[in-house]
Design a protein around this motif. Structure first.
Motif, short mmCIF file in Angstrom:
data_model
loop_
_atom_site.label_atom_id
_atom_site.label_comp_id
_atom_site.label_asym_id
_atom_site.label_seq_id
_atom_site.Cartn_x
_atom_site.Cartn_y
_atom_site.Cartn_z
N ASN A 57 1.02 -1.30 -0.18
CA ASN A 57 0.08 -0.08 0.31
C ASN A 57 0.87 1.57 -0.14
O ASN A 57 0.87 2.03 -0.74
N TYR A 74 4.94 -3.60 8.78
CA TYR A 74 3.51 -4.80 9.04
C TYR A 74 3.80 -4.97 7.30
O TYR A 74 4.20 -6.36 7.28
N ASN A 121 -1.72 -10.11 -0.18
CA ASN A 121 -2.72 -8.98 1.97
C ASN A 121 -3.86 -8.76 1.57
O ASN A 121 -4.84 -7.70 2.08
N GLN A 175 -10.15 -2.66 4.80
CA GLN A 175 -10.65 -1.88 5.39
C GLN A 175 -11.67 -1.78 4.82
O GLN A 175 -12.53 -1.80 6.23
N THR A 216 -2.27 -2.04 11.51
CA THR A 216 -0.72 -1.59 12.67
C THR A 216 -0.90 -0.79 12.82
O THR A 216 -0.31 -0.60 14.03
N LEU A 274 -6.45 -4.88 14.80
CA LEU A 274 -4.55 -6.10 13.89
C LEU A 274 -3.14 -4.88 14.20
O LEU A 274 -3.74 -4.42 13.82
N LEU A 302 -3.90 -10.23 14.79
CA LEU A 302 -3.31 -10.95 13.24
C LEU A 302 -3.09 -11.93 12.52
O LEU A 302 -4.11 -13.00 12.80
C1 RAM Z 1 -1.67 -2.07 7.91
C2 RAM Z 1 -2.48 -1.72 6.17
C3 RAM Z 1 -2.46 -3.50 5.96
C4 RAM Z 1 -3.00 -4.27 6.68
C5 RAM Z 1 -2.62 -3.84 8.44
C6 RAM Z 1 -3.37 -5.53 9.77
O1 RAM Z 1 -0.64 -2.22 8.28
O2 RAM Z 1 -3.63 -1.31 6.52
O3 RAM Z 1 -2.88 -3.47 4.72
O4 RAM Z 1 -3.21 -5.72 6.33
O5 RAM Z 1 -2.54 -3.17 8.92
#
Ligand code: RAM
Length: 365
Positions: A64, A70, A148, A200, A256, A280, A300
């Motif tokens: 992203n 992460y 992911n 999300q 995260t 998460l 997670l």
């Molecule tokens: C952040 C990002 C990522 C997601 C994790 C849980 O690192 O949004 O895309 O998979 O959280």
């Protein structure tokens, strides 16, 4: 003279015969040369992905956004599989934008195609804004995988999706986790990432659906805010939630970046006994907050496993008979054989794990 004449005739016949023989051989040689040239031309034009000419497999992981630990953890899975199979057989690129805007990844996808990538693994910032770029990449012969997450409604624009878990489980799991921390009663909010993030939005919808269960009738979702997966904005949004909702009992951060920022705010303001933060989280980032009691726990999956599976998919396609399609299986090294589900998902895990002070020590990513 007759003899001489006869000899001349014989010599002429012999010469003609030799000429004919030579013509036949030259035709055969010319045909062989033509076949050789055509074969070489075919090999030179073979679909992209052999890139460097040395036969190395060029793999791109485009997250992203960069700067998020992460994705560093996820990338470590690519590196682990590459080390297992032989680093000299791959070129690995972990590149992407600083921000997670819907179209911020386009230039990185195009650059990877220009560089004749074998495969691109993309954690897409939009479920549809990239479709034309994805189509162009695939037309150029590049395998285009989403990783992911998936891109709901745009599945025909990708070859497969490596999923950390079944996203259908996240909404229920996160609401139940929060309910357990606040005794299933009180105001809660969600601190998410960007408004366009497909994962999300899937999870937020899942949480809203879960709240319709009578079991959670005393839990009230008062707001959903967005920290764009930037630590600073996530901190500001968390501060604003605490100021706007003085009776807030819990904040769920399915990111995260968001959960680390929100937990830090609760720690600084010393309100952990009043406001529970979960969501998460990355064990390595959240360990300190669980140990000091600021966060009761979080969930997670296994990000490195996603990267590991990605490399083995490329290896199996390049060196075996694997082609990414529903029902196709591939050898995934230490994880054995993995089969692509009917919806094009390569599942790393079936459901999320809950981390708290009973098991955090076991996880290093
Ligand atoms: C952040 C990002 C990522 C997601 C994790 C849980 O690192 O949004 O895309 O998979 O959280």
């Amino acid at each position: 003279m007759v003899i001489t004449g006869a000899v001349n005739v014989l010599v002429e016949i012999k010469l003609e015969f030799r000429m004919e023989e030579m013509m036949k051989r030259m035709k055969k040689l010319a045909l062989a040369a033509l076949c050789l040239i055509m074969a070489m031309a075919f090999l030179a034009c073979k679909g992209s992905g052999d890139t460097t000419g040395s036969g190395k497999i060029k793999i791109y992981f485009i997250p992203n956004n960069l700067g998020n630990p992460y994705f560093d953890a996820l990338s470590s899975g690519f590196e682990q599989a590459i080390a297992e199979l032989g680093a000299d057989k791959f070129e690995y690129y972990y590149v992407g934008p600083a921000s997670a805007g819907a179209t911020d990844q386009i230039e990185y996808i195009e650059a990877a195609v220009q560089n004749k990538a074998f495969a691109i693994f993309l954690a897409a910032n939009s479920e549809d804004a990239l479709n034309a770029t994805l189509d162009d990449a695939r037309k150029a012969g590049v395998r285009l995988y989403i990783i992911n997450q998936d891109i709901p409604g745009s599945e025909s624009h990708r070859d497969a999706a490596i999923m950390p878990v079944d996203f259908g489980t996240i909404g229920d799991a996160q609401i139940e986790l929060m309910g357990g921390y606040i005794n299933y009663e009180g105001e809660i909010a969600i601190l998410s990432a960007t408004t366009s993030a497909p994962d999300q939005n899937t999870w937020i919808e899942g949480m809203k659906k879960a709240l319709a269960n009578p079991k959670y009738a005393k839990m009230k979702l008062v707001d959903v805010v967005y920290g764009d997966d930037q630590p600073e904005k996530s901190t500001t949004e968390m501060e604003a939630l605490l100021n706007k909702y003085p009776d807030l009992r819990g904040v769920i951060c399915p990111t995260t970046v968001g959960i680390a920022a929100a937990t830090k705010v609760v720690q600084t303001r010393k309100v952990a006994d009043k406001v529970k933060v979960t969501g998460l989280g990355l064990p390595s980032e959240m360990k300190q907050y669980v140990e000091d009691g600021t966060s009761p726990g979080f969930q997670l999956w296994d990000p490195p496993k996603e990267g590991y599976l990605a490399v083995y998919m490329c290896w199996e396609e390049k060196n075996g008979s694997f082609k990414p399609a529903p029902g196709a299986s591939f050898n995934a090294g230490k994880y054995g054989s993995i089969t692509i589900r009917s919806n094009g998902w390569v599942m790393a895990l079936e459901e999320p794990k809950t981390f708290d002070n009973t098991n955090l020590a076991d996880f290093v990513y």
